[in-house]
Design a protein around this motif. Sequence first.
Motif, mmCIF file in Angstrom:
data_model
loop_
_atom_site.group_PDB
_atom_site.id
_atom_site.type_symbol
_atom_site.label_atom_id
_atom_site.label_comp_id
_atom_site.label_asym_id
_atom_site.label_seq_id
_atom_site.Cartn_x
_atom_site.Cartn_y
_atom_site.Cartn_z
ATOM 1 N N TYR A 87 9.247 -5.193 -7.985
ATOM 2 C CA TYR A 87 7.804 -5.202 -7.805
ATOM 3 C C TYR A 87 7.330 -6.573 -7.322
ATOM 4 O O TYR A 87 7.795 -7.614 -7.800
ATOM 5 C CB TYR A 87 7.097 -4.890 -9.122
ATOM 6 N N CYS A 88 6.373 -6.535 -6.449
ATOM 7 C CA CYS A 88 5.701 -7.741 -5.977
ATOM 8 C C CYS A 88 4.393 -7.900 -6.757
ATOM 9 O O CYS A 88 3.709 -6.915 -7.047
ATOM 10 C CB CYS A 88 5.420 -7.594 -4.486
ATOM 11 N N LYS A 89 4.090 -9.124 -7.117
ATOM 12 C CA LYS A 89 2.834 -9.438 -7.790
ATOM 13 C C LYS A 89 2.185 -10.618 -7.101
ATOM 14 O O LYS A 89 2.872 -11.566 -6.703
ATOM 15 C CB LYS A 89 3.088 -9.780 -9.264
ATOM 16 N N SER A 90 0.870 -10.563 -6.953
ATOM 17 C CA SER A 90 0.169 -11.661 -6.300
ATOM 18 C C SER A 90 -1.134 -11.967 -7.009
ATOM 19 O O SER A 90 -1.859 -11.057 -7.412
ATOM 20 C CB SER A 90 -0.103 -11.305 -4.835
ATOM 21 N N SER A 91 -1.405 -13.233 -7.158
ATOM 22 C CA SER A 91 -2.678 -13.706 -7.682
ATOM 23 C C SER A 91 -3.587 -13.964 -6.482
ATOM 24 O O SER A 91 -3.243 -14.781 -5.620
ATOM 25 C CB SER A 91 -2.466 -14.988 -8.487
ATOM 26 N N VAL A 92 -4.701 -13.262 -6.447
ATOM 27 C CA VAL A 92 -5.549 -13.285 -5.253
ATOM 28 C C VAL A 92 -6.979 -13.654 -5.634
ATOM 29 O O VAL A 92 -7.532 -13.122 -6.607
ATOM 30 C CB VAL A 92 -5.535 -11.909 -4.544
ATOM 31 N N THR A 93 -7.559 -14.554 -4.882
ATOM 32 C CA THR A 93 -8.963 -14.912 -5.069
ATOM 33 C C THR A 93 -9.823 -14.001 -4.209
ATOM 34 O O THR A 93 -9.618 -13.904 -2.994
ATOM 35 C CB THR A 93 -9.210 -16.375 -4.676
ATOM 36 N N VAL A 94 -10.758 -13.356 -4.888
ATOM 37 C CA VAL A 94 -11.611 -12.378 -4.213
ATOM 38 C C VAL A 94 -13.060 -12.829 -4.334
ATOM 39 O O VAL A 94 -13.484 -13.305 -5.398
ATOM 40 C CB VAL A 94 -11.430 -10.982 -4.827
ATOM 41 N N GLY B 171 -16.755 -11.996 -4.887
ATOM 42 C CA GLY B 171 -17.549 -10.923 -5.467
ATOM 43 C C GLY B 171 -19.018 -11.279 -5.504
ATOM 44 O O GLY B 171 -19.428 -12.325 -5.016
ATOM 45 N N PRO B 172 -19.834 -10.421 -6.097
ATOM 46 C CA PRO B 172 -21.284 -10.648 -6.133
ATOM 47 C C PRO B 172 -21.696 -11.875 -6.929
ATOM 48 O O PRO B 172 -22.796 -12.398 -6.739
ATOM 49 C CB PRO B 172 -21.812 -9.357 -6.759
ATOM 50 N N VAL B 173 -20.810 -12.332 -7.830
ATOM 51 C CA VAL B 173 -21.150 -13.505 -8.640
ATOM 52 C C VAL B 173 -20.278 -14.692 -8.286
ATOM 53 O O VAL B 173 -20.183 -15.663 -9.029
ATOM 54 C CB VAL B 173 -21.050 -13.185 -10.142
ATOM 55 N N GLY B 174 -19.606 -14.613 -7.149
ATOM 56 C CA GLY B 174 -18.775 -15.725 -6.714
ATOM 57 C C GLY B 174 -17.313 -15.349 -6.623
ATOM 58 O O GLY B 174 -16.963 -14.167 -6.585
ATOM 59 N N LEU B 175 -16.471 -16.376 -6.590
ATOM 60 C CA LEU B 175 -15.041 -16.153 -6.437
ATOM 61 C C LEU B 175 -14.393 -15.881 -7.790
ATOM 62 O O LEU B 175 -14.684 -16.565 -8.768
ATOM 63 C CB LEU B 175 -14.386 -17.376 -5.781
ATOM 64 N N LYS B 176 -13.507 -14.887 -7.804
ATOM 65 C CA LYS B 176 -12.756 -14.576 -9.008
ATOM 66 C C LYS B 176 -11.294 -14.341 -8.631
ATOM 67 O O LYS B 176 -10.997 -13.907 -7.523
ATOM 68 C CB LYS B 176 -13.317 -13.332 -9.705
ATOM 69 N N ILE B 177 -10.412 -14.617 -9.589
ATOM 70 C CA ILE B 177 -8.975 -14.448 -9.363
ATOM 71 C C ILE B 177 -8.495 -13.214 -10.097
ATOM 72 O O ILE B 177 -8.762 -13.035 -11.289
ATOM 73 C CB ILE B 177 -8.193 -15.692 -9.824
ATOM 74 N N TYR B 178 -7.784 -12.369 -9.368
ATOM 75 C CA TYR B 178 -7.216 -11.154 -9.941
ATOM 76 C C TYR B 178 -5.718 -11.100 -9.639
ATOM 77 O O TYR B 178 -5.257 -11.631 -8.627
ATOM 78 C CB TYR B 178 -7.872 -9.905 -9.343
ATOM 79 N N ASP B 179 -4.993 -10.433 -10.500
ATOM 80 C CA ASP B 179 -3.572 -10.157 -10.259
ATOM 81 C C ASP B 179 -3.419 -8.736 -9.735
ATOM 82 O O ASP B 179 -4.002 -7.799 -10.295
ATOM 83 C CB ASP B 179 -2.757 -10.321 -11.539
ATOM 84 N N TYR B 180 -2.628 -8.600 -8.686
ATOM 85 C CA TYR B 180 -2.373 -7.301 -8.110
ATOM 86 C C TYR B 180 -0.866 -7.051 -8.068
ATOM 87 O O TYR B 180 -0.068 -7.985 -7.896
ATOM 88 C CB TYR B 180 -2.921 -7.218 -6.681
ATOM 89 N N TRP B 181 -0.507 -5.777 -8.197
ATOM 90 C CA TRP B 181 0.897 -5.359 -8.163
ATOM 91 C C TRP B 181 1.122 -4.387 -7.009
ATOM 92 O O TRP B 181 0.248 -3.580 -6.685
ATOM 93 C CB TRP B 181 1.294 -4.660 -9.458
#
Length: 123
Positions: free
Chosen positions: A94-101, A103-113
């Motif tokens: 599996y590949c996992k990535s931490s991505v800055t997205v 959003g309506p309240v600014g930038l947030k970091i999420y983990d995606y698989w």
Amino acid sequence: QVQLVESGGGLVQPGGSLRLSCVVSGRFFEINDMGWYRQAPGKERELVATITGGYNTNYADSMKGRFTISRDNAKDTVFLQIDSLKPEDTAVYYCKSSVTVAGPVGLKIYDYWGQGTQVTVSS
């Protein structure tokens, strides 16, 4: 929406090599750390290696030597080179990535698989 798509898995004989790829697509501000994990049948998912945006790498102790992680920031892609494959390397990778997205309240970091790619090592 951010998506991760792995490719490059398959059936390979012991001693062979594979190069896995994972491409990140969608709407995002930037990609941070990227990594590879694997899950063998009946076992928990385990870390293989990670790589930062600045190309600093980290490997699980048991993965040092035959696994090489790399990334192409221009192509939003992370790679995993596996050499001298052994039957015990059989797993879903599996590949996992931490991505800055943004959003309506600014930038947030999420983990995606990603959905995983099967690697089977057998003669």
